[in-house]
Scaffold this motif. Structure first.
Motif: not given
Length: 413
Positions: A94-122
């Motif tokens: 979903q993060v990658e879909l948002a970015i593909a649709e032109g969203y450039n600030v991604i807000v993520m609520p909750g500790y479950a996003f730790a893995g998302t940060i590790v994988e997607a942010a770089p």
């Protein structure tokens, strides 16, 4: 943990806020946009839900409503995305879909996003990632595992930069011990002397809530000259089940008056047990849980009004001020450099207005004149802000107490 004010949630943003959000946004399961005409800043904000949706009366709803308010007030497009699977892969998709649709600030609520940060942010250095309640330990657990190593859950022994690229990431965590203290203080001042703490897993955020709760109860007991009892246990999981419900039933049937249920969905077991004992109460966590606890107690589709007084208060994290203040500074003030790469611990910032703080009690707290009123709460917050009241955040040792008896029960499982 999941990971505001209600006058900020139920009243100011709650049902009215949700209605406004869905009216502005249209609404769909896979995503809804709060689109506004024009985008002078060049920014578009996407929020990705963790494993719930934007009507969860918790992290997702509160954060989404804050994003919508900011977007509406500043004519900036917003949209939410809901993963189809409850795992890192689903959230990354979903993060990658948002970015593909032109969203450039991604807000993520909750500790479950730790893995998302590790994988997607770089992968997307031009995108700004803003995470709420994702701590160093959460990030290390995912980053160390991704590196094929075994994490020992001692963040102080690891170098985060070796495992997680934080260059385009900002995360906010909270001083849970402060709102835990407020909740314990309020409970005793309101006359409760047989208390319980049901934590999820014994992770630092949960422990800080619990140890703060004990310290607050102890301080209020000293003020009143009473000697409350506190039973203290961890469920060793973040959801309720029959075993935990049975354990909570022994507490409530044995005289426990109110339980601080602290850890994701573990509150369901406390509610199931409390329903069977007249007058049994709960304290909610992270957001104002009064409505969600009442709804769960009533059962899906049933009238929840008879359960609205089950929740004495909730020890909250200020997701609304965190979201709006961060977006304001990053987008409107162009101050991303102040945030990128940081894990910031948020607490009290205003001694006079409790709702401006990043840790607080719910507006639905059952204030009572002569016991613990709104004015008493404001005085408590001011004393904490001014440093007259000190709250330890040390979870390596049990809190020192003088007026309460604490029965530590370890873990249920």
């Amino acid at each position: 943990m999941k990971k505001i004010s209600r006058r900020s949630f139920l009243m100011a943003s709650g049902i009215a806020g949700l209605a406004a959000a869905l009216t502005a946004c249209g609404g769909s399961e896979s995503g809804a946009s709060g689109e506004t005409s024009g985008d002078a800043t060049g920014y578009k904000i996407a929020m990705v839900t963790d494993y719930g949706d934007i009507t969860d009366q918790s992290f997702n709803q509160t954060t989404w409503e804050a994003c919508v308010k900011f977007g509406t007030d500043n004519n900036i497009e917003t949209k939410y995305y809901k993963p189809t699977t409850n795992n890192t892969a689903g959230r990354v998709q979903q993060v990658e879909l948002a970015i593909a649709e032109g969203y450039n600030v991604i807000v993520m609520p909750g500790y479950a996003f730790a893995g998302t940060i590790v994988e997607a942010a770089p992968k997307y250095p031009e995108v700004k990632f803003i995470a709420l309640d994702v701590g160093e330990g959460d990030l290390l657990a995912e980053g160390v595992a991704a590196a094929g190593e075994e994490y020992n859950f001692k963040p102080e022994e690891w170098n985060l930069a070796d495992y997680v690229d934080m260059s385009n990431v900002y995360t906010a965590v909270y001083q849970e011990e402060l709102s835990g203290y407020m909740a314990g203080y309020a409970a005793v001042m309101l006359g409760y002397t047989k208390l319980g703490f049901l934590g999820g897993m014994a992770v630092p955020a949960v422990q800080r809530y619990g140890y703060g709760f004990i310290q607050g109860a102890d301080a209020a007991a000293g003020k009143l000259g009473v000697q409350p009892e506190i039973k203290y246990v961890y469920g060793n999981q973040f959801h309720g089940d029959a075993d935990i419900t049975a354990f909570m039933s022994t507490w409530y049937n044995g005289g426990t008056e109110v339980v601080f249920a602290c850890g994701g969905g573990i509150y369901t077991s406390a509610v199931d047990a409390a329903k069977e004992v007249e007058g049994a109460k709960l304290i909610g966590v992270d957001v104002d849980q009064a409505a969600v606890i009442a709804s769960y107690a009533a059962g899906e589709g049933n009238d929840a009004s008879q359960w609205t007084d089950m929740t004495v208060t909730s020890a909250m994290k200020g997701l609304t001020p965190t979201t709006i203040n961060t977006l304001t500074d990053v987008i409107l003030n162009d101050n991303w450099e102040k945030y990128a790469g940081k894990i910031e611990t948020l607490g009290l910032v205003d001694g006079n207005d409790p709702e401006a703080n990043y840790v607080q009690l719910a507006g639905t707290t059952q204030f009572e004149d002569g016991k613990f009123s709104m004015d008493d709460y404001k005085a408590l917050v001011k004393a904490m802000f001014d440093g007259e009241i000190k709250v330890s955040n040390d979870v390596t040792v049990e809190p020192t107490v003088a007026n309460v008896t604490v029965d530590y029960r370890g873990t249920i499982k």
